[in-house]
Write an enzyme that holds these catalytic residues in place. Structure first.
Site, mmCIF file in Angstrom:
data_model
loop_
_atom_site.group_PDB
_atom_site.id
_atom_site.type_symbol
_atom_site.label_atom_id
_atom_site.label_comp_id
_atom_site.label_asym_id
_atom_site.label_seq_id
_atom_site.Cartn_x
_atom_site.Cartn_y
_atom_site.Cartn_z
ATOM 1 N N GLN A 1 -1.374 2.176 9.898
ATOM 2 C CA GLN A 1 -0.139 2.362 9.120
ATOM 3 C C GLN A 1 0.899 3.153 9.915
ATOM 4 O O GLN A 1 2.101 2.933 9.789
ATOM 5 C CB GLN A 1 -0.435 3.108 7.801
ATOM 6 C CG GLN A 1 -1.217 2.312 6.789
ATOM 7 C CD GLN A 1 -2.698 2.630 6.864
ATOM 8 O OE1 GLN A 1 -3.234 2.910 7.929
ATOM 9 N NE2 GLN A 1 -3.385 2.553 5.742
ATOM 10 N N ASN B 1 -5.659 12.564 0.768
ATOM 11 C CA ASN B 1 -4.684 11.771 1.529
ATOM 12 C C ASN B 1 -5.466 10.960 2.561
ATOM 13 O O ASN B 1 -6.688 11.099 2.696
ATOM 14 C CB ASN B 1 -3.644 12.684 2.189
ATOM 15 C CG ASN B 1 -2.430 11.915 2.663
ATOM 16 O OD1 ASN B 1 -1.784 11.227 1.879
ATOM 17 N ND2 ASN B 1 -2.120 11.984 3.943
ATOM 18 N N LYS B 2 -4.751 10.133 3.286
ATOM 19 C CA LYS B 2 -5.391 9.220 4.242
ATOM 20 C C LYS B 2 -6.431 9.931 5.104
ATOM 21 O O LYS B 2 -6.190 11.035 5.597
ATOM 22 C CB LYS B 2 -4.313 8.583 5.115
ATOM 23 C CG LYS B 2 -4.812 7.630 6.168
ATOM 24 C CD LYS B 2 -5.695 6.524 5.609
ATOM 25 C CE LYS B 2 -5.009 5.700 4.548
ATOM 26 N NZ LYS B 2 -5.941 4.853 3.759
ATOM 27 N N ASP C 1 -2.093 11.233 -2.055
ATOM 28 C CA ASP C 1 -2.562 10.236 -3.022
ATOM 29 C C ASP C 1 -3.001 10.879 -4.327
ATOM 30 O O ASP C 1 -2.982 10.231 -5.376
ATOM 31 C CB ASP C 1 -3.678 9.401 -2.409
ATOM 32 C CG ASP C 1 -3.079 8.426 -1.402
ATOM 33 O OD1 ASP C 1 -2.927 8.812 -0.233
ATOM 34 O OD2 ASP C 1 -2.691 7.317 -1.814
ATOM 35 N N ARG D 1 0.852 -1.189 0.000
ATOM 36 C CA ARG D 1 0.000 0.000 0.000
ATOM 37 C C ARG D 1 0.886 1.237 0.000
ATOM 38 O O ARG D 1 2.103 1.134 0.097
ATOM 39 C CB ARG D 1 -1.039 -0.002 1.140
ATOM 40 C CG ARG D 1 -0.707 -0.644 2.431
ATOM 41 C CD ARG D 1 0.309 0.068 3.282
ATOM 42 N NE ARG D 1 0.095 1.494 3.360
ATOM 43 C CZ ARG D 1 1.043 2.380 3.484
ATOM 44 N NH1 ARG D 1 2.324 2.009 3.576
ATOM 45 N NH2 ARG D 1 0.792 3.664 3.527
ATOM 46 N N GLY D 2 0.210 2.395 -0.105
ATOM 47 C CA GLY D 2 0.959 3.643 -0.288
ATOM 48 C C GLY D 2 1.006 3.925 -1.784
ATOM 49 O O GLY D 2 1.208 3.005 -2.590
ATOM 50 N N ARG E 1 -7.405 0.197 -6.382
ATOM 51 C CA ARG E 1 -7.364 1.347 -5.464
ATOM 52 C C ARG E 1 -7.608 2.590 -6.321
ATOM 53 O O ARG E 1 -6.693 3.074 -6.987
ATOM 54 C CB ARG E 1 -5.997 1.459 -4.762
ATOM 55 C CG ARG E 1 -5.470 0.269 -3.989
ATOM 56 C CD ARG E 1 -6.080 0.016 -2.633
ATOM 57 N NE ARG E 1 -6.351 1.103 -1.745
ATOM 58 C CZ ARG E 1 -5.564 1.520 -0.747
ATOM 59 N NH1 ARG E 1 -4.413 0.936 -0.532
ATOM 60 N NH2 ARG E 1 -5.938 2.511 0.051
HETATM 61 C C1 RUB Z 1 -1.670 5.621 2.270
HETATM 62 C C2 RUB Z 1 -1.821 7.046 2.500
HETATM 63 C C3 RUB Z 1 -0.596 7.716 2.575
HETATM 64 C C4 RUB Z 1 -0.463 8.160 1.157
HETATM 65 C C5 RUB Z 1 0.452 9.190 0.935
HETATM 66 O O1 RUB Z 1 -2.895 5.049 2.069
HETATM 67 O O2 RUB Z 1 -2.847 7.668 2.537
HETATM 68 O O3 RUB Z 1 -0.681 8.802 3.452
HETATM 69 O O4 RUB Z 1 -0.271 7.029 0.316
HETATM 70 O O5 RUB Z 1 1.746 8.768 1.059
HETATM 71 P P1 RUB Z 1 -3.008 3.485 2.077
HETATM 72 P P2 RUB Z 1 2.585 8.699 -0.277
HETATM 73 O O6 RUB Z 1 -2.258 2.975 3.256
HETATM 74 O O7 RUB Z 1 -4.494 3.299 2.191
HETATM 75 O O8 RUB Z 1 -2.456 3.013 0.763
HETATM 76 O O9 RUB Z 1 2.437 10.032 -0.920
HETATM 77 O O10 RUB Z 1 3.955 8.458 0.209
HETATM 78 O O11 RUB Z 1 2.011 7.585 -1.050
#
Ligand code: RUB
Length: 359
Positions: free
Chosen positions: A205, A256-257, A246, A62-63, A100
Site C-alpha cells: 500500500q 493499525n497495519k 483501524d 481498502r483503508g 474486514r
Molecule cells: C489499511 C491500514 C491503514 C489504516 C489506517 O489497511 O492499515 O494504515 O486503514 O488508515 P488495509 P486510515 O490496506 O489492509 O485496509 O485510518 O486512514 O484508514
C-alpha cells in the site's frame, strides 16, 4: 437513484482535488480498483451488494474509511432493490461486516445505517437509507478536514514524516483520509514537508498507493522497504511518525497495519514522536484494550506469492496477520477531529467516544 445523490456527487467533484475512492452513479457503486494502482486507474462498477463485499474482501477498495463508505453504498444498493425489506438490508449489512473485521469504522457505519429500520418500507425505506448514507459520507469528509487542521499543528516547517501503509484520501472520503489529511493541511498552511513511505509488504500500500497519492498532491516522497525504518530513525532521517488507525481501544491501544508496532518501538528507542491520526468514529469504547481487538488473519498465500509468483519453496508455511497492536504508552498523540489528545488517553477517549454517540 434520486437526483439528490447525483447532486451530492457533482457538488463533491466541483471541490478541488478530492480523490474519491468510491461513489454512486447510474444505479452502481463505482470504486477505483486500488489493486491496480499506480499503473492503471481502473474503475469497477458494482450492481449488487455481494459484489461490494467481494471487492472489499479482495482489497480492491481498502483503508478503514473507504471500506466503511463502500459498505454504506452497498447498503444503498440493497435498499434500491425492488421490495427490499429492513431484514434484507440488515442481512446485507451482516455480510459486509464479515469482510474486514478489524476496522471498526465499517462495523459502526453498517450499524448506524441498519439500526431501527423496521418502521420503514418501500420508498420511505430507500429514502431513510439514502439520508443516512449521505450524512455519513459528508461527516467523514468533514472529519478529515478538521482532523487535518488540528494535526497540522504537530508538523514543523521542513519536517520529514515517516508513514506506514496508506492512510490517505483513497482510504477515506476523498480529502486526505487520516494521516495524509494532516500533511495536506500542513502544506495548505504553507509548511514544507517530505515523506518517507514504507512499502508495506505484502500488499505494498505504501509503495503503490501512498506514493501515488502524494504524487497527486505534489508532496515529495521517498520509498523504503519495511525493514529500513530502524536505520532511518537511528540516523535521524525522520522528524516524526504518522500513521492512520483501524481501531483505537478504550485504553488508547491502536490497531493499525501490521508493522506499526515495530515502528512505534523503534520510535521510542530513538525519541522520535509517534502519532496516529483517527476520528471519534474509530474509537471503540466497547473494546477495553488492544488484547481484545480481533485481528484479521488473511490468506497465507498473499505472503508466499509476489505478483502471483512464489517467493519461497513450495513446502513453506506462512501467516498473515493484517494488523498489529501498538500499546498506548508508545503513542505520543492521537490526532482527532476535536483536537490532538495527549496521554493518558483513557478519560479523553471516553469523553470523545461518548460525546460522539450522543451527538
Ligand atoms: C489499511 C491500514 C491503514 C489504516 C489506517 O489497511 O492499515 O494504515 O486503514 O488508515 P488495509 P486510515 O490496506 O489492509 O485496509 O485510518 O486512514 O484508514
Amino acid at each position: 437513484m434520486s437526483q439528490r445523490v447525483a447532486n451530492f456527487f457533482s457538488d463533491l467533484r466541483r471541490r478541488q482535488q478530492l480523490l474519491l475512492p468510491v461513489w454512486f452513479e447510474d444505479g452502481q457503486v463505482i470504486i477505483l480498483d486500488q489493486t491496480r494502482l499506480p499503473f492503471q486507474e481502473h474503475h469497477l462498477a458494482l450492481r449488487h451488494v455481494n459484489e461490494v463485499a467481494v471487492a472489499i474482501k479482495a482489497m480492491q477498495i481498502r483503508g478503514s474509511g473507504a471500506i466503511a463508505l463502500a459498505g454504506a453504498w452497498g447498503l444503498y444498493l440493497a435498499a434500491l432493490t425492488n421490495q427490499s425489506t429492513p431484514e434484507q438490508i440488515k442481512e446485507a449489512g451482516d455480510l459486509l461486516k464479515k469482510t474486514r473485521p478489524t476496522a471498526v469504522n465499517l462495523q459502526k457505519t453498517i450499524d448506524e445505517i441498519t439500526r431501527e429500520l423496521e418502521p420503514f418500507q418501500g420508498e420511505a425505506l430507500t429514502r431513510t437509507v439514502e439520508d443516512r448514507v449521505l450524512a455519513i459520507v459528508q461527516r467523514q469528509l468533514d472529519f478529515e478536514i478538521r482532523l487535518g487542521h488540528f494535526g497540522a499543528q504537530v508538523i514543523g516547517d521542513g519536517d520529514t514524516i515517516l508513514t506506514h501503509c496508506h492512510s490517505g484520501a483513497l482510504a477515506g472520503a476523498g480529502y486526505g483520509g487520516r494521516a495524509l489529511s494532516v500533511l495536506r493541511a500542513a502544506v495548505e498552511q504553507g509548511k514544507r514537508v517530505k515523506v518517507i513511505a514504507s512499502e508495506t509488504r505484502p500488499y505494498l500500500q505504501g509503495a503503490r498507493i501512498t506514493a501515488w497519492e502524494l504524487g497527486q498532491l505534489g508532496i515529495p516522497v521517498t520509498l523504503i522497504t519495511d525493514n529500513m525504518s530502524g536505520f532511518v530513525l537511528q540516523r535521524g532521517m525522520a522528524d516524526l511518525i504518522l500513521v492512520g488507525s483501524d481501531r483505537v481501544a478504550a485504553n488508547g491501544d491502536l490497531a493499525n497495519k501490521v508493522g506499526t508496532y515495530l515502528l512505534a518501538l523503534a520510535a521510542r528507542d530513538n525519541v522520535v514522536p509517534f502519532y496516529t491520526a483517527t476520528s471519534s468514529h474509530t474509537i471503540d469504547l466497547s473494546t477495553p484494550s488492544g488484547k481484545e481487538i480481533a485481528v484479521e488473519m488473511r490468506d497465507p498465500r498473499e505472503v508466499l506469492l509476489f505478483n502471483g509468483a512464489p517467493i519461497a519453496p513450495e513446502s513453506t508455511g506462512a501467516i498473515y496477520p493484517s494488523f498489529d497492536i501498538t500499546p498506548a504508552e508508545l503513542i505520543s498523540g492521537i490526532i482527532t477531529e476535536r483536537g490532538v489528545l495527549r496521554p493518558p488517553y483513557r478519560e479523553k477517549l471516553a469523553w470523545l467516544g461518548l460525546e460522539r454517540e450522543t451527538r
